[in-house]
Scaffold this active site. Structure first.
Site, PDB file in Angstrom:
ATOM      1  N   THR A  44      -1.486  -1.720  10.831  1.00  0.00           N
ATOM      2  CA  THR A  44      -1.776  -1.392  12.230  1.00  0.00           C
ATOM      3  C   THR A  44      -0.620  -0.629  12.873  1.00  0.00           C
ATOM      4  OG1 THR A  44      -1.029  -3.642  12.741  1.00  0.00           O
ATOM      5  CG2 THR A  44      -3.408  -3.259  12.725  1.00  0.00           C
ATOM      6  N   GLY A 133       7.360  -6.774  -1.308  1.00  0.00           N
ATOM      7  CA  GLY A 133       6.611  -6.765  -0.053  1.00  0.00           C
ATOM      8  C   GLY A 133       7.320  -7.515   1.064  1.00  0.00           C
ATOM      9  N   SER A 135      10.145  -6.347   2.291  1.00  0.00           N
ATOM     10  CA  SER A 135      10.920  -5.282   2.921  1.00  0.00           C
ATOM     11  C   SER A 135      12.418  -5.336   2.662  1.00  0.00           C
ATOM     12  CB  SER A 135      10.639  -5.211   4.426  1.00  0.00           C
ATOM     13  OG  SER A 135      10.670  -3.856   4.786  1.00  0.00           O
ATOM     14  N   SER A 136      12.758  -5.339   1.391  1.00  0.00           N
ATOM     15  CA  SER A 136      14.160  -5.132   1.033  1.00  0.00           C
ATOM     16  C   SER A 136      14.604  -3.750   1.503  1.00  0.00           C
ATOM     17  CB  SER A 136      14.354  -5.265  -0.479  1.00  0.00           C
ATOM     18  OG  SER A 136      13.725  -4.203  -1.168  1.00  0.00           O
ATOM     19  N   GLU A 169      13.396   6.253   6.059  1.00  0.00           N
ATOM     20  CA  GLU A 169      12.379   5.941   5.048  1.00  0.00           C
ATOM     21  C   GLU A 169      11.312   7.036   4.987  1.00  0.00           C
ATOM     22  OE1 GLU A 169      11.755   1.916   4.492  1.00  0.00           O
ATOM     23  OE2 GLU A 169      10.060   2.156   3.143  1.00  0.00           O
ATOM     24  N   ASP A 181       8.590  -2.952   9.816  1.00  0.00           N
ATOM     25  CA  ASP A 181       9.579  -3.667   9.007  1.00  0.00           C
ATOM     26  C   ASP A 181      10.964  -3.621   9.635  1.00  0.00           C
ATOM     27  OD1 ASP A 181       7.411  -3.842   7.385  1.00  0.00           O
ATOM     28  OD2 ASP A 181       8.201  -2.558   5.787  1.00  0.00           O
ATOM     29  N   TYR A 233      -0.984   3.859  -0.398  1.00  0.00           N
ATOM     30  CA  TYR A 233      -0.512   3.676   0.974  1.00  0.00           C
ATOM     31  C   TYR A 233      -0.756   4.947   1.790  1.00  0.00           C
ATOM     32  CZ  TYR A 233       2.488   2.016   4.792  1.00  0.00           C
ATOM     33  OH  TYR A 233       2.968   1.608   6.010  1.00  0.00           O
TER      34      TYR A 233
HETATM   35  P1  ADP Z   1      10.156  -3.642  -0.504  1.00  0.00           P
HETATM   36  O1  ADP Z   1      10.634  -3.055   0.766  1.00  0.00           O
HETATM   37  O2  ADP Z   1       8.838  -4.306  -0.372  1.00  0.00           O
HETATM   38  O3  ADP Z   1      11.152  -4.559  -1.137  1.00  0.00           O
HETATM   39  P2  ADP Z   1      10.259  -0.884  -1.317  1.00  0.00           P
HETATM   40  O4  ADP Z   1       9.716  -0.169  -2.494  1.00  0.00           O
HETATM   41  O5  ADP Z   1       9.867  -0.419   0.028  1.00  0.00           O
HETATM   42  O6  ADP Z   1       9.932  -2.441  -1.527  1.00  0.00           O
HETATM   43  O7  ADP Z   1      11.851  -0.850  -1.369  1.00  0.00           O
HETATM   44  C1  ADP Z   1      12.526  -1.222  -2.547  1.00  0.00           C
HETATM   45  C2  ADP Z   1      13.598  -0.184  -2.872  1.00  0.00           C
HETATM   46  O8  ADP Z   1      14.664  -0.289  -1.913  1.00  0.00           O
HETATM   47  C3  ADP Z   1      14.272  -0.419  -4.213  1.00  0.00           C
HETATM   48  O9  ADP Z   1      13.554   0.179  -5.257  1.00  0.00           O
HETATM   49  C4  ADP Z   1      15.634   0.224  -4.005  1.00  0.00           C
HETATM   50  O10 ADP Z   1      15.536   1.632  -4.131  1.00  0.00           O
HETATM   51  C5  ADP Z   1      15.915  -0.069  -2.534  1.00  0.00           C
HETATM   52  N1  ADP Z   1      16.694  -1.325  -2.403  1.00  0.00           N
HETATM   53  C6  ADP Z   1      16.309  -2.467  -1.812  1.00  0.00           C
HETATM   54  N2  ADP Z   1      17.280  -3.408  -1.856  1.00  0.00           N
HETATM   55  C7  ADP Z   1      18.317  -2.843  -2.523  1.00  0.00           C
HETATM   56  C8  ADP Z   1      19.628  -3.292  -2.911  1.00  0.00           C
HETATM   57  N3  ADP Z   1      20.061  -4.506  -2.638  1.00  0.00           N
HETATM   58  N4  ADP Z   1      20.411  -2.414  -3.573  1.00  0.00           N
HETATM   59  C9  ADP Z   1      19.986  -1.170  -3.857  1.00  0.00           C
HETATM   60  N5  ADP Z   1      18.787  -0.704  -3.520  1.00  0.00           N
HETATM   61  C10 ADP Z   1      17.953  -1.509  -2.869  1.00  0.00           C
HETATM   62 MG    MG Z   2       9.690  -1.444   1.811  1.00  0.00          MG
END
Ligand code: ADP
Ligand code: MG
Length: 390
Positions: A44, A133, A135-136, A169, A181, A233
């Site tokens: 959304t 998922g 949001s790393s 992003e 996020d 997506y």
């Molecule tokens: P999500 O946000 O759901 O975790 P994404 O595909 O949007 O998945 O983001 C993951 C990407 O973010 C990883 O493939 C990497 O490129 C980057 N990333 C996330 N955390 C780290 C980290 N601690 N160190 C390096 N890259 C990271």
């Molecule tokens: Mg992400």
């Protein structure tokens, strides 16, 4: 000192040592930003709609030092390779590869916003599972954005920093994601969800009251990986744009349930179902926020279930593993469950009475094992504070 402060100090010490080991000098400071769970409101955000995520007690932490030149060096405990190095004066979005696009993108977007960023050395650690998922990606962007904002004295507001992360992003990583996020990671407050209107960007905390109601939020990470820069997506996003255009509105946010019969008449079946998900999901978010305030979290289970069905059947962003996680959790005591995040893999969440958590966990593990699927990770998350300097 609270337990969180003590843990934060210990983590900052460890990270500062790792930074010095890598770069041979001290960091100027340590900043941390959390991942998030989306309670409800999926896809959304980029339709000018509303969302209700919360920041979680899993974070990405960065140690950073400013440099006298314009060189950037980036290293992460998550990536074995040597530090990525580039010059801010010659950087272009298409030259950023892999994980470095996230921090490099943040620096680039800050400069585009008129803030002069010095060169810097940066070291990352995280306990947000990557690609699950949760949001790393936003956790990384927000930790870097807050660090650079502090180091440059730019003093940007939290909503502005969230938007810098989103633009990194979108424009540098190349993932057409919305503002949810980064907003959750920047604006989260303890024990609360963030109600965010993605049209005017107004937001307020909504108390979740999970502990008071004897509930836990379990995350089930299916280990099915997703990629938002390509495929499904972007295709869903394009369907939403098409639906809004054909129906003559600026964004799907402008529609409500009364518009659906007309939408069914003039849209093809697939576009109609995409539109119906967004319209009904916005209504579910509003209703969830209302019920949390008036009745507490025990009242929102049906809305989480309905949201999952809508994503499974109308928006078609679920997958067999997510459906299995949701169905198994529901059959073993969860009061509501849904996939969370962009879809096509990643995690589901389940609201579970504390006493049923073990049962849900073992049933999910057994259900995946019997089908020969990867072993999922099942763990509880707490609604936590947003990004901060340690
Ligand atoms: P999500 O946000 O759901 O975790 P994404 O595909 O949007 O998945 O983001 C993951 C990407 O973010 C990883 O493939 C990497 O490129 C980057 N990333 C996330 N955390 C780290 C980290 N601690 N160190 C390096 N890259 C990271
Ligand atoms: Mg992400």
């Amino acid at each position: 000192m609270t337990t969180t402060d003590t843990a934060g100090t210990a983590l900052a010490d460890t990270l500062t040592r790792a930074f010095a080991g890598h770069f041979g000098h001290d960091a100027d400071g340590v900043w941390q930003a959390p991942g998030r769970v989306n309670l409800i409101g999926e896809h959304t955000d980029y339709n000018d709609g509303i969302v209700l995520p919360f920041a979680i007690n899993r974070s990405t932490t960065v140690a950073v030092s400013a440099r006298a030149d314009r060189t950037v060096r980036l290293a992460s405990a998550f990536v074995a390779a040597d530090p990525v190095e580039f010059d801010l004066d010659t950087f272009a979005p298409d030259q950023a590869a892999g994980w470095s696009a996230y921090p490099a993108g943040v620096a680039w977007e800050l400069e585009r916003a008129g803030i002069t960023v010095p060169g810097f050395d940066l070291y990352v650690t995280s306990d947000v599972p990557v690609g699950a998922g949760l949001s790393s990606s936003a956790a990384l962007e927000c930790a870097v954005a807050l660090a650079l904002s502090d180091l440059t004295g730019a003093g940007l507001g939290r909503a502005e920093l969230a938007d810098i992360g989103r633009r990194a992003e979108n424009n540098v990583v190349g993932a057409p994601t919305g503002i949810m996020d980064q907003s959750a990671s920047m604006l989260g407050t303890r024990d609360c969800a963030v109600y965010l209107d993605c049209r005017d960007l107004s937001s307020h905390p909504v108390p979740l009251g999970l502990a008071e109601s004897g509930l836990l939020c379990l995350v089930i990470d299916t280990k099915v990986s997703h990629a938002h820069a390509t495929g499904g997506y972007a295709e869903r996003r394009a369907s939403c744009v098409r639906g809004a255009r054909v129906l003559g509105v600026g964004a799907l946010r402008d529609l409500d349930a009364a518009d659906l019969p007309r939408a069914a008449r003039i849209l093809d079946d697939v576009t109609f179902r995409r539109v119906r998900h967004i319209v009904t999901e916005n209504e579910r978010v509003a209703r969830t926020a209302e019920l949390l305030t008036t009745h507490g979290p025990l009242a929102i289970g049906d809305l989480l279930d309905a949201s999952h069905r809508s994503m499974r059947d109308d928006f078609e962003i679920s997958c067999p593993e997510l459906n299995l996680a949701v169905d198994t959790a529901r059959a073993n005591g969860a009061i509501g469950a849904r996939m969370t995040g962009g879809g096509f893999g990643g995690s589901a969440i389940a609201l579970v009475p504390v006493d049923d958590a073990d049962q849900v966990r073992s049933a999910v593990l057994a259900g995946f094992a019997v089908r020969g699927l990867q072993v999922p990770d099942v763990f509880a998350v707490l609604p936590a504070e947003g990004a901060r300097r340690l």
